[in-house]
Design an enzyme around this catalytic site. Structure first.
Site, PDB file in Angstrom:
ATOM      1  N   GLU A 116       0.819  -1.216   0.000  1.00 44.49           N
ATOM      2  CA  GLU A 116       0.000   0.000   0.000  1.00 44.49           C
ATOM      3  C   GLU A 116       0.853   1.266   0.000  1.00 44.49           C
ATOM      4  O   GLU A 116       0.364   2.354   0.318  1.00 44.49           O
ATOM      5  CB  GLU A 116      -0.949   0.022   1.213  1.00 44.49           C
ATOM      6  CG  GLU A 116      -1.847  -1.187   1.368  1.00 44.49           C
ATOM      7  CD  GLU A 116      -2.882  -1.381   0.255  1.00 44.49           C
ATOM      8  OE1 GLU A 116      -2.896  -0.564  -0.690  1.00 44.49           O
ATOM      9  OE2 GLU A 116      -3.651  -2.356   0.321  1.00 44.49           O
ATOM     10  N   HIS A 140      -2.829   2.168   8.325  1.00 46.35           N
ATOM     11  CA  HIS A 140      -3.882   1.339   7.730  1.00 46.35           C
ATOM     12  C   HIS A 140      -4.101   0.118   8.613  1.00 46.35           C
ATOM     13  O   HIS A 140      -3.152  -0.612   8.901  1.00 46.35           O
ATOM     14  CB  HIS A 140      -3.475   0.901   6.320  1.00 46.35           C
ATOM     15  CG  HIS A 140      -4.375  -0.143   5.725  1.00 46.35           C
ATOM     16  ND1 HIS A 140      -5.735  -0.001   5.649  1.00 46.35           N
ATOM     17  CD2 HIS A 140      -4.092  -1.364   5.181  1.00 46.35           C
ATOM     18  CE1 HIS A 140      -6.263  -1.079   5.079  1.00 46.35           C
ATOM     19  NE2 HIS A 140      -5.288  -1.927   4.792  1.00 46.35           N
ATOM     20  N   HIS A 142      -7.114  -3.152   9.863  1.00 48.73           N
ATOM     21  CA  HIS A 142      -8.325  -3.907   9.508  1.00 48.73           C
ATOM     22  C   HIS A 142      -9.256  -3.948  10.722  1.00 48.73           C
ATOM     23  O   HIS A 142      -9.357  -4.957  11.414  1.00 48.73           O
ATOM     24  CB  HIS A 142      -7.934  -5.317   9.050  1.00 48.73           C
ATOM     25  CG  HIS A 142      -7.171  -5.339   7.758  1.00 48.73           C
ATOM     26  ND1 HIS A 142      -6.687  -6.502   7.197  1.00 48.73           N
ATOM     27  CD2 HIS A 142      -6.820  -4.344   6.900  1.00 48.73           C
ATOM     28  CE1 HIS A 142      -6.063  -6.218   6.052  1.00 48.73           C
ATOM     29  NE2 HIS A 142      -6.127  -4.914   5.856  1.00 48.73           N
ATOM     30  N   GLU A 170     -17.554  11.969  22.380  1.00 48.29           N
ATOM     31  CA  GLU A 170     -16.237  12.530  22.080  1.00 48.29           C
ATOM     32  C   GLU A 170     -15.937  12.545  20.570  1.00 48.29           C
ATOM     33  O   GLU A 170     -15.029  13.256  20.124  1.00 48.29           O
ATOM     34  CB  GLU A 170     -15.152  11.729  22.800  1.00 48.29           C
ATOM     35  CG  GLU A 170     -14.662  10.528  21.996  1.00 48.29           C
ATOM     36  CD  GLU A 170     -14.131   9.380  22.815  1.00 48.29           C
ATOM     37  OE1 GLU A 170     -14.889   8.824  23.620  1.00 48.29           O
ATOM     38  OE2 GLU A 170     -12.970   9.047  22.617  1.00 48.29           O
ATOM     39  N   HIS A 211     -12.833  -3.655   3.853  1.00 49.26           N
ATOM     40  CA  HIS A 211     -11.390  -3.828   3.974  1.00 49.26           C
ATOM     41  C   HIS A 211     -10.809  -3.249   5.285  1.00 49.26           C
ATOM     42  O   HIS A 211     -10.174  -3.966   6.035  1.00 49.26           O
ATOM     43  CB  HIS A 211     -10.689  -3.204   2.754  1.00 49.26           C
ATOM     44  CG  HIS A 211      -9.223  -3.453   2.685  1.00 49.26           C
ATOM     45  ND1 HIS A 211      -8.547  -3.715   1.516  1.00 49.26           N
ATOM     46  CD2 HIS A 211      -8.268  -3.482   3.652  1.00 49.26           C
ATOM     47  CE1 HIS A 211      -7.259  -3.902   1.767  1.00 49.26           C
ATOM     48  NE2 HIS A 211      -7.080  -3.765   3.071  1.00 49.26           N
TER      49      HIS A 211
HETATM   50  P1  13P Z   1       1.076  -5.521   3.033  1.00 50.48           P
HETATM   51  O1  13P Z   1       1.479  -6.769   3.774  1.00 50.48           O
HETATM   52  O2  13P Z   1       1.667  -5.472   1.659  1.00 50.48           O
HETATM   53  O3  13P Z   1       1.370  -4.286   3.850  1.00 50.48           O
HETATM   54  O4  13P Z   1      -0.501  -5.598   2.830  1.00 50.48           O
HETATM   55  C1  13P Z   1      -1.368  -5.727   3.889  1.00 50.48           C
HETATM   56  C2  13P Z   1      -2.672  -5.074   3.661  1.00 50.48           C
HETATM   57  O5  13P Z   1      -3.405  -4.831   4.603  1.00 50.48           O
HETATM   58  C3  13P Z   1      -3.071  -4.705   2.276  1.00 50.48           C
HETATM   59  O6  13P Z   1      -4.161  -3.854   2.271  1.00 50.48           O
HETATM   60 ZN    ZN Z   2      -5.353  -3.952   4.156  1.00 47.92          ZN
END
Ligand code: 13P
Ligand code: ZN
Length: 275
Positions: A116, A140, A142, A170, A211
Site C-alpha cells: 500500500e 492502515h 483492519h 467525544e 477492507h
Molecule cells: P502488506 O502486507 O503489503 O502491507 O498488505 C497488507 C494489507 O493490509 C493490504 O491492504
Molecule cells: Zn489492508
C-alpha cells in the site's frame, strides 16, 4: 548510535504491537508509515546503505521528493515487528522526481515496503500540504467493526460520519471533519491511492469498504487514538444495530452544535442534516 534506540522507531514499533493487540492486524494485515523529520534523518544517516536499487512507486509524489519514511514491509506481520525490526520494517528514501524509492535501512533479506506504499505516500503528500507539514503518520488497519458496518450502511461520507458521531459524545471532537468512505476497490495500486488521497483533502480518516481504514495524524499517539476512537464508535453501532434497528434516542444536530461551541470545533453543515 543505535537506530533501534531512536524515539521515533520505538514509537513506531509500539504502535505496531498495540494495533496487533487490538485485533486489527491478522496475518500481514495493515501497514504503517512515518515521515521522518530532518534531524531524525541526520542523526542516523551514517548507518544508511545506499546500495539497493531505485524502484518505481507507481505514482508521483513530487512534494515528498528526497524525504525519508519508516514503513512496514509487505507480507510482514505486525506482531513480529518488535521481535525483529530489521526484517519487518525499513526506511525508504524518495528520489528527486517523487516517482521512485529505495530502501536505505532494514527490510533485510530482500523484503520490500508495504504493497500500500502508493496510498501511504499519496496520503502523506496531501497531508504535508494541507496541514502545513504537521501530519507525519499514516496508518492502515483492519478494524473489525468498521468493516462490518460497510456491509449494512450506505457507503456515504455523510451517513458514516453522522452514525459514528452519534455513538460517542467525544467523536465529533476527535474527528470534527468527519470520515470519508471509499467504495470497494482492488487494493495495492495507484487507483485506490488516488481515491483515498482525495478523501484525505477533507478528512483524517478514510474507510475502505469491506477492507479497513486509513488514518492520518501528527504523531503515533494521535493517529492510533483516532483509529481507536473510530473503531470503538463502530463497535457501539454494531452492538446497537444488533439489539434494534431503531434508536429510541440519540444526540441531535442541535446538541452537536452545542458541543461544537463548548469544545471549540467546527462541524461541517453537511453532517448536521435533519433525519
Ligand atoms: P502488506 O502486507 O503489503 O502491507 O498488505 C497488507 C494489507 O493490509 C493490504 O491492504
Ligand atoms: Zn489492508
Amino acid at each position: 548510535m543505535n537506530i533501534l534506540e531512536q524515539e521515533f522507531i520505538k514509537g513506531f514499533m509500539r504502535m505496531c504491537s498495540d494495533g496487533f493487540m487490538q485485533g486489527w492486524h491478522e496475518r500481514n494485515g495493515g501497514n504503517l508509515s512515518y515521515r521522518m523529520k530532518e534531524q531524525e534523518v541526520q542523526s542516523i544517516q551514517s548507518a544508511f546503505s545506499y546500495q539497493r536499487a531505485w524502484t518505481d512507486i507507481g505514482t508521483e509524489v513530487l512534494n515528498l521528493a528526497n524525504e525519508y519514511f519508516l514503513v512496514t514491509g509487505s507480507g510482514k506481520y505486525f506482531r513480529n515487528v518488535e521481535l525483529n525490526p530489521e526484517a519487518n520494517i525499513g526506511i525508504v528514501e524518495i528520489d528527486a522526481t517523487g516517482t521512485q524509492y529505495r530502501v536505505v535501512w532494514g527490510l533485510i533479506n530482500g523484503a520490500v515496503p508495504t504493497s500500500e506504499l502508493p496510498t501511504h505516500l499519496m496520503n502523506h503528500a496531501v497531508k504535508k500540504m494541507t496541514t502545513n507539514n504537521l501530519h507525519r503518520v499514516i496508518y492502515h488497519c483492519h478494524t473489525t467493526n468498521v468493516i462490518a458496518l460497510t456491509f449494512v450502511l450506505p457507503l456515504k461520507d455523510e451517513i458514516f460520519t453522522r452514525e459514528l458521531w452519534e455513538m460517542a459524545t467525544e467523536c465529533p471532537v476527535v474527528f470534527p471533519s468527519g470520515v470519508g468512505v471509499v467504495p470497494w476497490m482492488v487494493p495495492g495500486g495507484k487507483d485506490i491511492a488516488v481515491a483515498t488521497s482525495e478523501k484525505m483533502h477533507n478528512y483524517d480518516v478514510a474507510i475502505w469498504a469491506h477492507h479497513g481504514i486509513f488514518c492520518s495524524g501528527i504523531d503515533f499517539d494521535a493517529t492510533f487514538g483516532l483509529a481507536h476512537t473510530v473503531e470503538k464508535s463502530a463497535e457501539i453501532l454494531v452492538k446497537m444495530l444488533s439489539m434494534t434497528p431503531h434508536k429510541l434516542q440519540t444526540i441531535t444536530p442541535a446538541q452537536f452544535c452545542h458541543l461544537a461551541k463548548e469544545f471549540h470545533v467546527s462541524l461541517p453543515e453537511k453532517f448536521l442534516y435533519e433525519k
